[in-house]
Design a protein around this motif. Structure first.
Motif, mmCIF file in Angstrom:
data_model
loop_
_atom_site.group_PDB
_atom_site.id
_atom_site.type_symbol
_atom_site.label_atom_id
_atom_site.label_comp_id
_atom_site.label_asym_id
_atom_site.label_seq_id
_atom_site.Cartn_x
_atom_site.Cartn_y
_atom_site.Cartn_z
ATOM 1 N N SER A 296 34.760 54.266 85.091
ATOM 2 C CA SER A 296 34.065 52.992 85.278
ATOM 3 C C SER A 296 34.573 52.335 86.554
ATOM 4 O O SER A 296 35.576 52.759 87.137
ATOM 5 C CB SER A 296 34.322 52.084 84.078
ATOM 6 N N PHE A 297 33.888 51.282 86.971
ATOM 7 C CA PHE A 297 34.308 50.625 88.209
ATOM 8 C C PHE A 297 35.720 50.070 88.073
ATOM 9 O O PHE A 297 36.535 50.167 88.997
ATOM 10 C CB PHE A 297 33.324 49.513 88.587
ATOM 11 N N ALA A 298 36.044 49.490 86.922
ATOM 12 C CA ALA A 298 37.384 48.933 86.722
ATOM 13 C C ALA A 298 38.445 50.029 86.780
ATOM 14 O O ALA A 298 39.560 49.799 87.275
ATOM 15 C CB ALA A 298 37.453 48.202 85.386
ATOM 16 N N ARG B 294 38.440 52.601 88.596
ATOM 17 C CA ARG B 294 38.573 53.139 89.951
ATOM 18 C C ARG B 294 39.574 52.362 90.792
ATOM 19 O O ARG B 294 39.893 52.753 91.924
ATOM 20 C CB ARG B 294 37.203 53.152 90.647
ATOM 21 N N ALA B 295 40.053 51.227 90.267
ATOM 22 C CA ALA B 295 41.080 50.426 90.946
ATOM 23 C C ALA B 295 40.636 49.952 92.315
ATOM 24 O O ALA B 295 41.442 49.817 93.242
ATOM 25 C CB ALA B 295 42.391 51.202 91.042
ATOM 26 N N VAL B 296 39.336 49.696 92.466
ATOM 27 C CA VAL B 296 38.817 49.145 93.715
ATOM 28 C C VAL B 296 39.131 47.662 93.805
ATOM 29 O O VAL B 296 39.379 47.119 94.882
ATOM 30 C CB VAL B 296 37.294 49.378 93.804
ATOM 31 N N SER B 297 39.102 46.986 92.665
ATOM 32 C CA SER B 297 39.402 45.554 92.608
ATOM 33 C C SER B 297 39.903 45.233 91.206
ATOM 34 O O SER B 297 39.902 46.088 90.315
ATOM 35 C CB SER B 297 38.152 44.724 92.931
ATOM 36 N N THR B 298 40.331 43.994 91.018
ATOM 37 C CA THR B 298 40.863 43.563 89.722
ATOM 38 C C THR B 298 39.814 42.738 88.992
ATOM 39 O O THR B 298 39.400 41.685 89.477
ATOM 40 C CB THR B 298 42.138 42.715 89.902
ATOM 41 N N PRO B 299 39.347 43.189 87.820
ATOM 42 C CA PRO B 299 38.323 42.439 87.086
ATOM 43 C C PRO B 299 38.837 41.081 86.630
ATOM 44 O O PRO B 299 40.021 40.919 86.312
ATOM 45 C CB PRO B 299 38.016 43.337 85.878
ATOM 46 N N SER B 300 37.939 40.104 86.587
ATOM 47 C CA SER B 300 38.295 38.771 86.091
ATOM 48 C C SER B 300 37.409 38.337 84.924
ATOM 49 O O SER B 300 37.638 37.282 84.341
ATOM 50 C CB SER B 300 38.166 37.748 87.228
ATOM 51 N N VAL B 301 36.399 39.150 84.583
ATOM 52 C CA VAL B 301 35.468 38.820 83.501
ATOM 53 C C VAL B 301 35.452 39.991 82.525
ATOM 54 O O VAL B 301 35.207 41.133 82.927
ATOM 55 C CB VAL B 301 34.043 38.556 84.031
ATOM 56 N N LEU C 201 25.092 52.921 88.305
ATOM 57 C CA LEU C 201 26.531 52.686 88.411
ATOM 58 C C LEU C 201 26.968 51.596 87.433
ATOM 59 O O LEU C 201 28.010 51.718 86.773
ATOM 60 C CB LEU C 201 26.876 52.287 89.843
ATOM 61 N N VAL C 202 26.179 50.551 87.320
ATOM 62 C CA VAL C 202 26.489 49.469 86.374
ATOM 63 C C VAL C 202 26.419 49.994 84.941
ATOM 64 O O VAL C 202 27.312 49.732 84.124
ATOM 65 C CB VAL C 202 25.519 48.286 86.568
ATOM 66 N N VAL C 203 25.364 50.732 84.627
ATOM 67 C CA VAL C 203 25.213 51.290 83.280
ATOM 68 C C VAL C 203 26.410 52.165 82.924
ATOM 69 O O VAL C 203 26.957 52.095 81.815
ATOM 70 C CB VAL C 203 23.896 52.088 83.180
ATOM 71 N N GLN C 204 26.831 52.995 83.866
ATOM 72 C CA GLN C 204 27.982 53.871 83.641
ATOM 73 C C GLN C 204 29.210 53.056 83.231
ATOM 74 O O GLN C 204 29.927 53.390 82.275
ATOM 75 C CB GLN C 204 28.265 54.665 84.907
ATOM 76 N N SER C 205 29.459 51.956 83.946
ATOM 77 C CA SER C 205 30.630 51.129 83.657
ATOM 78 C C SER C 205 30.473 50.341 82.366
ATOM 79 O O SER C 205 31.398 50.290 81.537
ATOM 80 C CB SER C 205 30.879 50.165 84.831
ATOM 81 N N VAL C 206 29.308 49.727 82.168
ATOM 82 C CA VAL C 206 29.102 48.918 80.974
ATOM 83 C C VAL C 206 29.223 49.777 79.722
ATOM 84 O O VAL C 206 29.744 49.327 78.687
ATOM 85 C CB VAL C 206 27.744 48.192 81.030
ATOM 86 N N ARG C 207 28.768 51.026 79.793
ATOM 87 C CA ARG C 207 28.905 51.915 78.639
ATOM 88 C C ARG C 207 30.373 52.110 78.259
ATOM 89 O O ARG C 207 30.728 52.124 77.080
ATOM 90 C CB ARG C 207 28.282 53.270 78.955
#
Length: 425
Positions: free
Chosen positions: A127-129, A131-138, A327-333
């Motif tokens: 997921s995007f989180a 991948r350590a590209v950025s730090t999630p806040s939500v 890409l969003v669907v992949q992460s949200v799943r």
């Protein structure tokens, strides 16, 4: 390379000590083996043919070695599943078996369901989180709590970085390679599906080029509900010698069994006043990088709007928009799975109303999500979310637009605007 924890690790940490057997399922290359290995004392990798033959001759071996026992690619020797089930029937002690599989068993193969004995988890690419590209806040879990949590945070990730992440892929062993090597690895991954994975799983591919063409057309239909006849026509334009529908259905069944096709089912709410909803799934491959690679599109081409789409009815999104939605669907799943929730999509039969993702709790309450390839959100962009809220009231726990923008915030109407880079489990 040091192991980087996955979202699923938290669930495994809490459950495996108490469950005797867990199965990790997902496409090759998503990281099942690496995750399972962190917990295994003894490993059997059935991709090794000699080891597979040895285990087939004496499947009881898995009960005589120190646990936890990992059986990797277990589906290549399906009797392993039944032996694990019997072992759990005899002893419910937690933390004994991990089964990793990159395909469901072949049709006609008889195995017990494992219900109540073997708990299955689906693993997908990073997921995007993760991948350590950025730090999630939500947190999606917080949105699912229904308390309208504070939505805040900033991200420096912009459209070029999202394009890079689409093409880089979420396969841990591929995404870190230099660009040229990554392209070759993705090509090899796709070729292996057609030339090796399907034949190994009992599928005779008479015309590999035709199957690859169909797979490319399916990828071009990403984030649409285009009919399978439309996809077939797009795969064979002007070709009188098309594969018959029965052959394509067999390919589709087996590509789904290999977890390569990962469609989002239509959301059909229970006990709700919504009528005339489509039952057609939205098409997605396991990773949007595969769709992009099949199309042969470059980062510059995506940003210029290049890429042919296979669409249905009034589809208007760009090819890049479709890949961003995937890409969003992949992460949200991944995040939904960590919260014991499922996802679907909504579209009315007249196409006047549609919502990209519905994340549904066990009590059938939902978080409704729209995906927008933009940094700004207008009233028009949230009209379907607000319509659903008007229809279902407090069954809609939250309304969210996921964007490529720099900031997370709540609009005055209560809709949360969240850049993908800031959304996490």
């Amino acid at each position: 390379m040091a192991y980087r924890r996955r979202v699923i690790d938290q669930a495994l940490d809490g459950l495996f000590p108490h469950l005797a057997a867990i199965a990790l399922e997902g496409a090759k290359g998503v990281g099942k083996t690496a995750t399972a290995t962190q917990r295994a004392t003894t490993e059997f990798n059935l991709a090794n043919e000699l080891l597979r033959q040895t285990l087939a001759a004496d499947v009881d071996q898995i009960t005589r070695v120190p646990p936890p026992v990992l059986v990797d690619e277990w589906q290549l020797e399906p009797q392993v599943w039944d032996r694990v089930k019997r072992a759990v029937d005899d002893d419910l002690t937690g933390g004994r078996f991990l089964l990793a599989g990159s395909a469901g068993v072949a049709p006609g193969t008889r195995i017990h369901s494992g219900a109540g004995r073997i708990v299955s988890f689906r693993m997908r690419p990073l997921s995007f989180a993760e991948r350590a590209v950025s730090t999630p806040s939500v947190s999606l879990r917080a949105l699912l709590d229904g308390q309208l949590p504070t939505v805040t945070g900033g991200s420096s990730v912009g459209l070029p970085q999202y394009v890079d992440e689409i093409l880089r892929s979420g396969f841990p062993g591929i995404r870190g390679l230099p660009e040229a090597a990554r392209r070759h690895q993705l090509d090899s991954y796709l070729a292996r599906i057609v030339e090796r994975e399907l034949p190994e799983n009992g599928v005779h591919v008479r015309r590999p080029a035709a199957l690859t063409g169909w797979l490319a057309a399916y990828g071009a239909a990403t984030a649409t509900d285009a009919s399978y006849s439309t996809i077939l026509d797009a795969a064979t334009p002007g070709d009188d010698d098309k594969p018959v529908r029965q052959t394509v259905d067999i390919y589709r069944e087996h590509l789904t069994r290999l977890f390569i096709l990962d469609p989002v089912p239509a959301w059909l709410p229970l006990f709700a006043p919504l009528k005339r909803l489509t039952r057609t799934p939205k098409h997605h491959l396991v990773d949007p990088a595969l769709a992009a690679r099949l199309a042969g599109v470059s980062p510059e081409g995506l940003l210029r709007g290049e890429g042919e789409r296979v669409t249905a009815r009034r589809e208007t999104a760009t090819w890049l928009g479709a890949l961003f939605e995937s890409l969003v669907v992949q992460s949200v799943r991944v995040y939904a799975g960590a919260a014991d929730a499922t996802i679907g999509h909504l579209r009315t039969k007249d196409t006047n109303r549609e919502i990209d993702i519905l994340v549904e709790r066990a009590d059938h309450k939902v978080v409704a999500i729209e995906v927008k390839l933009s940094g700004s959100v207008s009233d028009k962009d949230v009209r379907h979310l607000n319509w659903l809220h008007d229809q279902l009231g407090d069954r809609v726990l939250d309304r969210v637009v996921i964007t490529t923008g720099p900031y997370a915030y709540r609009r005055q109407d209560g809709v949360a605007v969240v850049p993908l880079a800031l959304l996490g489990p």
